[in-house]
Scaffold this active site. Structure first.
Site, PDB file in Angstrom:
ATOM      1  N   CYS A  78     -32.959  -8.534  38.079  1.00  0.00           N
ATOM      2  CA  CYS A  78     -34.252  -8.677  37.410  1.00  0.00           C
ATOM      3  C   CYS A  78     -35.110  -7.482  37.811  1.00  0.00           C
ATOM      4  O   CYS A  78     -35.359  -7.271  39.007  1.00  0.00           O
ATOM      5  CB  CYS A  78     -34.889  -9.985  37.887  1.00  0.00           C
ATOM      6  SG  CYS A  78     -36.578 -10.236  37.314  1.00  0.00           S
ATOM      7  N   CYS A 188     -35.761  -4.500  31.151  1.00  0.00           N
ATOM      8  CA  CYS A 188     -35.772  -5.919  31.525  1.00  0.00           C
ATOM      9  C   CYS A 188     -34.374  -6.426  31.214  1.00  0.00           C
ATOM     10  O   CYS A 188     -33.823  -6.108  30.152  1.00  0.00           O
ATOM     11  CB  CYS A 188     -36.809  -6.671  30.692  1.00  0.00           C
ATOM     12  SG  CYS A 188     -36.648  -8.477  30.761  1.00  0.00           S
TER      13      CYS A 188
HETATM   14  N1  DGL Z   1     -35.236 -10.371  33.335  1.00  0.00           N
HETATM   15  C1  DGL Z   1     -36.395  -9.962  34.015  1.00  0.00           C
HETATM   16  C2  DGL Z   1     -36.529  -8.482  34.204  1.00  0.00           C
HETATM   17  O1  DGL Z   1     -35.542  -7.790  34.245  1.00  0.00           O
HETATM   18  C3  DGL Z   1     -37.668 -10.749  33.936  1.00  0.00           C
HETATM   19  C4  DGL Z   1     -38.167 -11.243  32.650  1.00  0.00           C
HETATM   20  C5  DGL Z   1     -39.257 -12.221  32.904  1.00  0.00           C
HETATM   21  O2  DGL Z   1     -38.960 -13.243  33.495  1.00  0.00           O
HETATM   22  O3  DGL Z   1     -40.428 -11.950  32.541  1.00  0.00           O
HETATM   23  O4  DGL Z   1     -37.600  -7.968  34.340  1.00  0.00           O
END
Ligand code: DGL
Length: 268
Positions: A78, A188
């Site tokens: 993430c 993301c």
């Molecule tokens: N998948 C996440 C990232 O890479 C977070 C997305 C979220 O929960 O806002 O930033």
């Protein structure tokens, strides 16, 4: 007596929800012999518009949970949680390999220096110093336009990725850039799940994400620690989440299959 923990020797991987499955797909493609314990925090997704301190503390709580299950390394799949917590996690657990992910600006520059790139990510990722430091290092090599995509990760969590509402949302974020950018950094981990939908708006532009690079870094760190599972061993993936409705296995497995297919297509 030293009691064996349930997931002793697994690699722990976590995200706010299903996004980290795009990273898990790269991990299992590169290291089919490893065992992975994936934790999706879908009950708390999205992270991107929560306070930074909340995401920081949540990353610690999940890491502790993974560690008490027995994992040998932690992958923060993430970008948002990496920006908020990776430095402090490494300081708190100096003997644990902790591998994060960041928007793949370096990959974009190495392939197409001097061009213009959009950087799609959560508001938090683009606001934090980690991103600014990265952009400062590379701004002479290319032109980056940050594009906070509020609500996009939460929409992806809902599934139905061919829905017209998702297309409209993407047209809102990206429509003005069609024909005017040389590529997009998917900052993301949810976004590689919708590469096809992004190209429906922007055309066939190059899309860059940090999943494959992160997988290579995980492999390197496991090798260095002497804990990489030997080739030929049978790996596996176990899904856990903060969902309380009992739907974890199917929900995550379906997204994981989709992520595997998407990663395979992109690599062709
Ligand atoms: N998948 C996440 C990232 O890479 C977070 C997305 C979220 O929960 O806002 O930033």
């Amino acid at each position: 007596m030293n009691q064996e923990k349930e997931y002793q020797g697994y690699v722990g991987v976590f995200d706010s929800g299903v996004g980290g499955l795009s990273v898990l797909a790269e991990l299992t493609r590169l290291m089919p012999q490893e065992r992975f314990l994936y934790f999706g925090d879908s009950a708390n997704a999205p992270y991107g518009n929560k306070p930074e301190a909340w995401v920081h503390d949540r990353a610690f709580a999940i890491t502790e949970k993974l560690l008490s299950a027995g994992v040998k390394a932690v992958v923060i799949a993430c970008n948002t949680a990496t920006a908020a917590a990776v430095a402090d996690l490494r300081a708190a657990y100096p003997h644990l390999p902790v591998i994060g992910i960041e928007p793949a600006l370096k990959v974009a520059v190495s392939e197409h220096a001097g061009k213009h790139f959009l950087v799609m990510a959560t508001t938090m990722t683009l606001q934090l110093e980690k991103y600014h430091a990265l952009e400062r290092k590379l701004h002479e090599a290319a032109d980056f336009t940050p594009l906070p995509c509020r609500g996009l990760a939460a929409r992806i969590e809902k599934g139905d990725l061919d829905g017209e509402d998702l297309h409209e949302m993407l047209s809102g974020f990206l429509g003005d850039y069609a024909g005017k950018t040389d590529g997009v950094v998917l900052g993301c981990t949810h976004y590689p799940l919708i590469r096809k939908q992004i190209r429906r708006v922007l055309g066939d532009v190059p899309l860059y994400d940090g999943g494959a690079g992160t997988a290579r870094e995980v492999r390197r760190r496991l090798l260095e620690a002497g804990t990489l599972a030997p080739e030929g061993k049978e790996g596996c993936v176990v899904f856990r989440s903060s969902r309380t409705d009992g739907g974890t296995e199917k929900f995550y497995r379906d997204f994981y299959e989709l992520a595997l297919a998407a990663a395979g297509e992109e690599a062709l």
